[in-house]
Enzyme design. Structure first.
Site, mmCIF file in Angstrom:
data_model
loop_
_atom_site.group_PDB
_atom_site.id
_atom_site.type_symbol
_atom_site.label_atom_id
_atom_site.label_comp_id
_atom_site.label_asym_id
_atom_site.label_seq_id
_atom_site.Cartn_x
_atom_site.Cartn_y
_atom_site.Cartn_z
ATOM 1 N N GLY A 101 0.803 -1.221 0.000
ATOM 2 C CA GLY A 101 0.000 0.000 0.000
ATOM 3 C C GLY A 101 0.831 1.263 0.000
ATOM 4 O O GLY A 101 2.027 1.229 -0.277
ATOM 5 N N HIS A 132 2.425 4.698 -5.027
ATOM 6 C CA HIS A 132 3.014 5.847 -5.708
ATOM 7 C C HIS A 132 3.239 5.482 -7.164
ATOM 8 O O HIS A 132 2.864 4.390 -7.612
ATOM 9 C CB HIS A 132 4.305 6.292 -5.005
ATOM 10 N N HIS A 155 4.511 2.008 -8.049
ATOM 11 C CA HIS A 155 3.491 0.953 -8.074
ATOM 12 C C HIS A 155 2.628 1.086 -9.346
ATOM 13 O O HIS A 155 2.251 0.085 -9.944
ATOM 14 C CB HIS A 155 2.566 1.049 -6.857
ATOM 15 N N GLN A 195 7.519 -9.771 7.722
ATOM 16 C CA GLN A 195 8.767 -9.272 7.147
ATOM 17 C C GLN A 195 9.355 -8.086 7.912
ATOM 18 O O GLN A 195 10.299 -7.470 7.455
ATOM 19 C CB GLN A 195 8.603 -8.971 5.655
ATOM 20 N N LYS A 200 13.625 -1.758 -7.666
ATOM 21 C CA LYS A 200 14.275 -1.053 -6.541
ATOM 22 C C LYS A 200 14.657 -2.064 -5.468
ATOM 23 O O LYS A 200 15.703 -1.965 -4.857
ATOM 24 C CB LYS A 200 13.353 0.014 -5.940
ATOM 25 N N ASP A 201 13.773 -3.046 -5.270
ATOM 26 C CA ASP A 201 14.065 -4.127 -4.323
ATOM 27 C C ASP A 201 14.724 -5.264 -5.100
ATOM 28 O O ASP A 201 14.126 -6.331 -5.294
ATOM 29 C CB ASP A 201 12.768 -4.586 -3.654
ATOM 30 N N LEU A 226 11.426 6.306 -5.841
ATOM 31 C CA LEU A 226 10.160 6.472 -5.123
ATOM 32 C C LEU A 226 9.977 5.311 -4.157
ATOM 33 O O LEU A 226 10.293 4.164 -4.477
ATOM 34 C CB LEU A 226 8.993 6.538 -6.109
ATOM 35 N N SER A 238 7.443 4.160 -0.475
ATOM 36 C CA SER A 238 6.353 4.535 0.435
ATOM 37 C C SER A 238 6.904 5.236 1.671
ATOM 38 O O SER A 238 6.210 6.020 2.310
ATOM 39 C CB SER A 238 5.589 3.288 0.869
HETATM 40 O O1 PAF Z 1 8.040 -5.016 -1.927
HETATM 41 C C1 PAF Z 1 7.055 -5.016 -1.145
HETATM 42 O O2 PAF Z 1 6.263 -4.067 -1.067
HETATM 43 C C2 PAF Z 1 6.827 -6.230 -0.247
HETATM 44 O O3 PAF Z 1 8.038 -6.767 0.180
HETATM 45 C C3 PAF Z 1 5.944 -7.305 -0.905
HETATM 46 C C4 PAF Z 1 6.600 -7.877 -2.154
HETATM 47 C C5 PAF Z 1 4.601 -6.716 -1.265
HETATM 48 C C6 PAF Z 1 5.727 -8.467 0.069
HETATM 49 O O4 PAF Z 1 5.061 -8.044 1.231
#
Ligand code: PAF
Length: 284
Positions: free
Chosen positions: A31, A34, A37, A61, A151-152, A186, A188
């Site tokens: 959520g 931005h 997403h 997490q 980014k991740d 960007l 959150s």
């Molecule tokens: O990248 C994220 O926002 C989170 O790690 C994900 C992939 C939604 C898992 O909770």
């Protein structure tokens, strides 16, 4: 767009689409949506008949002392953003719909070795929590393709390995990082920055760009480049966590013969831990 909270409702809807031969694109999120997403949702909608976005702030997490409680939750704004994109279903489950009520008794996936370095070293168990929630979502939704932000980057590689190791039939697509006008990726969590911190934050991208330029110019003193970037970040006001030049597929420290590299960086600024990365392809 339909907002769905229960697993059985979502399963029923998606089954009928699947039975009619429709492809399903999934964008898992936590959520506070931005432009980054939005790009994922746009790609999913372009490439699939049906697009599902999930919003779930996954407690598995976050480590104790991290920002689970304070993580920005902005459902109404998120719905408005998704209404303007071609999203068909927003899945917004309650916590106990998704994970075991007593979270200490939740079955967990042990993410592969690549999850123990870089962000996984500073956030032990983080990627086990990510892998677990992603498997749960894949089991509920059975998407054709799932979309993740680059980014991740470490998360993206872990999810690709997870899907391959568990023989899960889903395509994984990485989508380029969206940046503001100063290059800041960007995220959150950027909403927690003051205007002064926002300016400083763009130094992160600047530092990895400097390394990229040096690599393209033939500099292979990786350790010196990494240390210089960390020093620059400290001077700018960050508390650097790591800055590493790695092989882009294995995330092993770069070797002077490697051509496909990624520069990864993580640093704290104020209360926020920022990450960024830059892919570098060398031809020498
Ligand atoms: O990248 C994220 O926002 C989170 O790690 C994900 C992939 C939604 C898992 O909770």
């Amino acid at each position: 767009m339909e907002v769905i909270q229960s697993i059985s409702d979502l399963r029923e809807k998606l089954k009928s689409h699947r039975d009619n031969g429709k492809s399903i694109g999934l964008v898992p999120t936590m959520g506070n949506l931005h432009q980054g997403h939005a790009r994922l949702v746009e790609s999913a909608a372009e490439e699939n008949s049906i697009t599902v976005v999930t919003i779930f702030v996954n407690p598995l997490q976050f480590n104790p002392g991290e920002d689970f409680e304070n993580y920005p939750r902005t459902l109404n704004e998120d719905i408005e953003i998704l209404e303007n994109l071609n999203c068909d279903y927003l899945f917004f489950p309650k916590n106990d719909e998704i994970i075991e009520r007593r979270s200490s008794d939740q079955a967990l996936i042990k993410a592969p070795q690549i999850s123990r370095i870089l962000c996984g070293k500073s956030r032990p168990g983080h990627f086990d929590g990510v892998a677990t929630i992603i498997c749960i979502l894949f089991n509920i939704i059975c998407p054709t393709t799932a979309y993740f932000g680059l980014k991740d980057y470490q998360q993206y590689l872990i999810i690709k390995k997870l899907v391959s190791d568990f023989r899960i039939q889903v395509g994984i697509k990485g989508i380029e990082t969206a940046r503001d006008k100063n290059g800041l990726a960007l995220s959150s969590r950027n909403i927690f920055f003051s205007s002064k911190e926002l300016k400083i934050a763009s130094q992160l991208f600047f530092s990895i760009n400097e390394i990229s330029k040096a690599l393209h110019a033939g500099n292979k003193n990786f350790k010196i480049l990494e240390d210089k970037a960390k020093r620059q970040l400290s001077i700018a006001g960050f508390l650097p966590d790591y800055c590493s030049i790695c092989h882009a597929n294995t995330l092993n420290p770069a070797d002077s013969n490697d051509k496909d590299l990624v520069i990864l960086v993580a640093a704290h600024l104020g209360s926020v831990r920022l990450i960024d990365n830059l892919r570098v392809f060398l031809n020498h």
